[in-house]
Enzyme design. Structure first.
Site, PDB file in Angstrom:
ATOM      1  N   HIS A  92      33.530  31.845  32.519  1.00  0.00           N
ATOM      2  CA  HIS A  92      33.762  33.161  31.903  1.00  0.00           C
ATOM      3  C   HIS A  92      32.664  34.149  32.342  1.00  0.00           C
ATOM      4  O   HIS A  92      31.996  33.920  33.345  1.00  0.00           O
ATOM      5  CB  HIS A  92      33.878  33.015  30.381  1.00  0.00           C
ATOM      6  CG  HIS A  92      34.733  31.842  29.984  1.00  0.00           C
ATOM      7  ND1 HIS A  92      36.102  31.872  30.048  1.00  0.00           N
ATOM      8  CD2 HIS A  92      34.398  30.579  29.584  1.00  0.00           C
ATOM      9  CE1 HIS A  92      36.571  30.684  29.662  1.00  0.00           C
ATOM     10  NE2 HIS A  92      35.572  29.886  29.401  1.00  0.00           N
ATOM     11  N   GLU A 129      30.599  31.761  24.300  1.00  0.00           N
ATOM     12  CA  GLU A 129      30.584  30.715  25.323  1.00  0.00           C
ATOM     13  C   GLU A 129      30.005  31.243  26.624  1.00  0.00           C
ATOM     14  O   GLU A 129      29.268  30.538  27.322  1.00  0.00           O
ATOM     15  CB  GLU A 129      32.002  30.194  25.561  1.00  0.00           C
ATOM     16  CG  GLU A 129      32.070  29.093  26.616  1.00  0.00           C
ATOM     17  CD  GLU A 129      33.489  28.730  27.023  1.00  0.00           C
ATOM     18  OE1 GLU A 129      34.450  29.269  26.424  1.00  0.00           O
ATOM     19  OE2 GLU A 129      33.627  27.914  27.967  1.00  0.00           O
ATOM     20  N   HIS A 184      31.084  24.878  30.806  1.00  0.00           N
ATOM     21  CA  HIS A 184      31.854  25.471  29.700  1.00  0.00           C
ATOM     22  C   HIS A 184      31.429  24.846  28.378  1.00  0.00           C
ATOM     23  O   HIS A 184      30.694  23.857  28.331  1.00  0.00           O
ATOM     24  CB  HIS A 184      33.358  25.205  29.889  1.00  0.00           C
ATOM     25  CG  HIS A 184      33.982  25.985  31.001  1.00  0.00           C
ATOM     26  ND1 HIS A 184      34.738  27.107  30.790  1.00  0.00           N
ATOM     27  CD2 HIS A 184      33.937  25.797  32.348  1.00  0.00           C
ATOM     28  CE1 HIS A 184      35.144  27.584  31.950  1.00  0.00           C
ATOM     29  NE2 HIS A 184      34.673  26.809  32.920  1.00  0.00           N
ATOM     30  N   GLU A 266      32.746  20.426  29.575  1.00  0.00           N
ATOM     31  CA  GLU A 266      32.808  21.091  28.273  1.00  0.00           C
ATOM     32  C   GLU A 266      31.695  20.447  27.444  1.00  0.00           C
ATOM     33  O   GLU A 266      31.805  19.307  27.012  1.00  0.00           O
ATOM     34  CB  GLU A 266      34.170  20.865  27.613  1.00  0.00           C
ATOM     35  CG  GLU A 266      35.353  21.410  28.408  1.00  0.00           C
ATOM     36  CD  GLU A 266      35.580  22.909  28.183  1.00  0.00           C
ATOM     37  OE1 GLU A 266      34.796  23.547  27.452  1.00  0.00           O
ATOM     38  OE2 GLU A 266      36.570  23.429  28.744  1.00  0.00           O
TER      39      GLU A 266
HETATM   40 ZN    ZN Z   1      35.398  27.877  28.921  1.00  0.00          ZN
END
Ligand code: ZN
Length: 302
Positions: A92, A129, A184, A266
Site C-alpha cells: 500500500h 497498515e 503487509h 502478513e
Molecule cells: Zn496489505
C-alpha cells in the site's frame, strides 16, 4: 491487506505448526511478544531522503531502467549478501487514501483484472497498515544493507500513491532481484491472530508465468516463516494456512506477475487488539524486520 476469508481454524492445529526446528519456540501457544531482542534499544534507522531517492538524476543502475528508491550507488559494507539484490515491497501507500480514483483503476494481474492498489487496513486506534509496512521495510533495508545486499524499495513514501500491483512486480523483475518480499499486515476479525506468508501459485497466461518461481518462492517463504517465529515470538496464523503459517494464492498480481522468487508476509492482524499491540510497538517491528531479514539471508546463502 485484508485477505480473502477462510474458515477459522481450530486452536488445535497450532500444535502442529512448527516449520523448522528453530521455529518451535512458541510451542504452539497463541502469539505473544517474545523477550526483548538484544538490539531493541538500537536507534531507529534514519528516515530516507525522499527528494534524493526521487530525483531523476539520482543513483540508477547502469544495467537496468531507473528504479525508485534504489541504493545502487550507496557504498555497502562487504558481507554475506554482497552481490545480491533484494527488493522490498512495502504494501500500500499512506497516500492511497487520498487517491482512491487512481488506485481503483483496474490493472491486469495475469489471472484477471484487479484494482491498481488498495488503501490497506488499520488498527482500531488508526495506525495504518501503510505506515506499518513502510517502517518494517525501512528497518529491513537497514539490516540487509548491513550484510552487503543491494536493496530496492518499490516505494519509500516518496510518491503520492501506489505503485500499482503490476508495477510492484515489474520493479522486482527489472532489478533481477534474487528475492522479493512484500510486507503487509492483515485486516481480519478480532480473535484471528498470528502471521502468515503467502506463496505464489502456479499460474500462466495473461502475461503471467510463475512456473519458475513457485519452488524457490516456497523455500524463501518457509525460511522467512521459520525465522519470523523465532524473532518475534508470534505464532503462525490461527485462521489461515492450517497452522503452517503458509498460504498459496493465485489472486495477487504482485505474485502472479513476478519472474523472480517472491513472497508476501502478513505480519499479524491489525484488527485484533492483541496483535495490534504488537504491530504498533517499535521494538516488535524491529524484531519482525530481523526475522524477515534472517529468512532472506538464509535463503540467499543456502
Ligand atoms: Zn496489505
Amino acid at each position: 491487506m485484508p485477505a480473502r476469508r477462510r474458515p477459522v481454524a481450530g486452536a488445535a492445529v497450532l500444535a502442529a505448526l512448527c516449520l523448522t526446528a528453530a521455529g518451535c519456540g512458541s510451542g504452539g501457544a497463541l502469539p505473544q511478544a517474545g523477550p526483548p531482542a538484544p538490539d531493541s534499544t538500537s536507534p531507529a534507522p534514519p528516515e530516507p531522503s525522499a527528494s534524493a531517492s526521487r530525483s531523476p538524476s539520482g543513483p540508477a543502475s547502469p544495467s537496468t531502467a531507473p528504479l525508485p528508491s534504489a541504493t545502487s550507488a550507496k557504498a555497502l559494507p562487504k558481507g554475506p549478501l554482497t552481490g545480491r539484490t533484494v527488493v522490498i515491497d512495502p504494501g500500500h501507500n499512506p497516500g492511497n487514501r487520498e487517491h482512491t480514483r487512481e488506485i481503483d483503476a483496474q490493472v491486469d494481474i495475469g489471472t484477471g483484472r484487479k484494482e491498481c492498489d488498495t488503501t490497506g487496513t488499520a488498527t482500531d486506534s488508526g495506525y495504518a497498515e501503510a505506515r506499518f509496512t513502510l517502517d518494517v521495510s525501512r528497518k529491513l533495508r537497514t539490516l540487509l544493507e548491513a550484510e552487503g545486499a543491494k536493496v530496492v524499495l518499490t516505494q519509500d513514501g516518496d510518491r503520492p500513491f501506489g505503485p500499482c500491483v503490476d508495477e510492484r512486480a515489474r520493479i522486482g523483475n527489472t532489478a533481477r532481484a534474487d528475492a522479493v518480499v512484500s510486507v503487509h499486515a492483515d485486516g481480519s476479525a478480532a480473535g484471528n491472530r498470528g502471521f502468515h506468508v503467502i506463496l505464489p501459485a502456479a499460474v500462466s497466461g495473461g502475461g503471467a508465468d510463475t512456473s519458475k518461481i513457485v519452488v524457490p518462492s516456497r523455500d524463501l517463504g518457509e525460511r522467512i516463516a521459520g525465522k519470523f517465529v523465532r524473532a518475534t515470538g508470534s505464532a503462525p496464523s490461527n485462521y489461515i494456512g492450517g497452522g503452517t503459517g503458509l498460504d498459496t494464492r493465485n489472486d495477487l498480481g504482485g505474485l502472479n506477475l513476478s519472474t523472480v522468487p517472491k513472497v508476501f508476509i502478513e505480519c499479524g492482524n491489525m484488527r485484533d487488539p492483541k496483535d495490534a499491540a504488537l504491530l504498533t510497538n517499535e521494538d516488535w517491528r524491529q524484531r519482525a524486520a530481523a526475522g524477515i531479514a534472517e529468512g532472506i539471508g538464509s535463503y540467499l546463502t543456502r
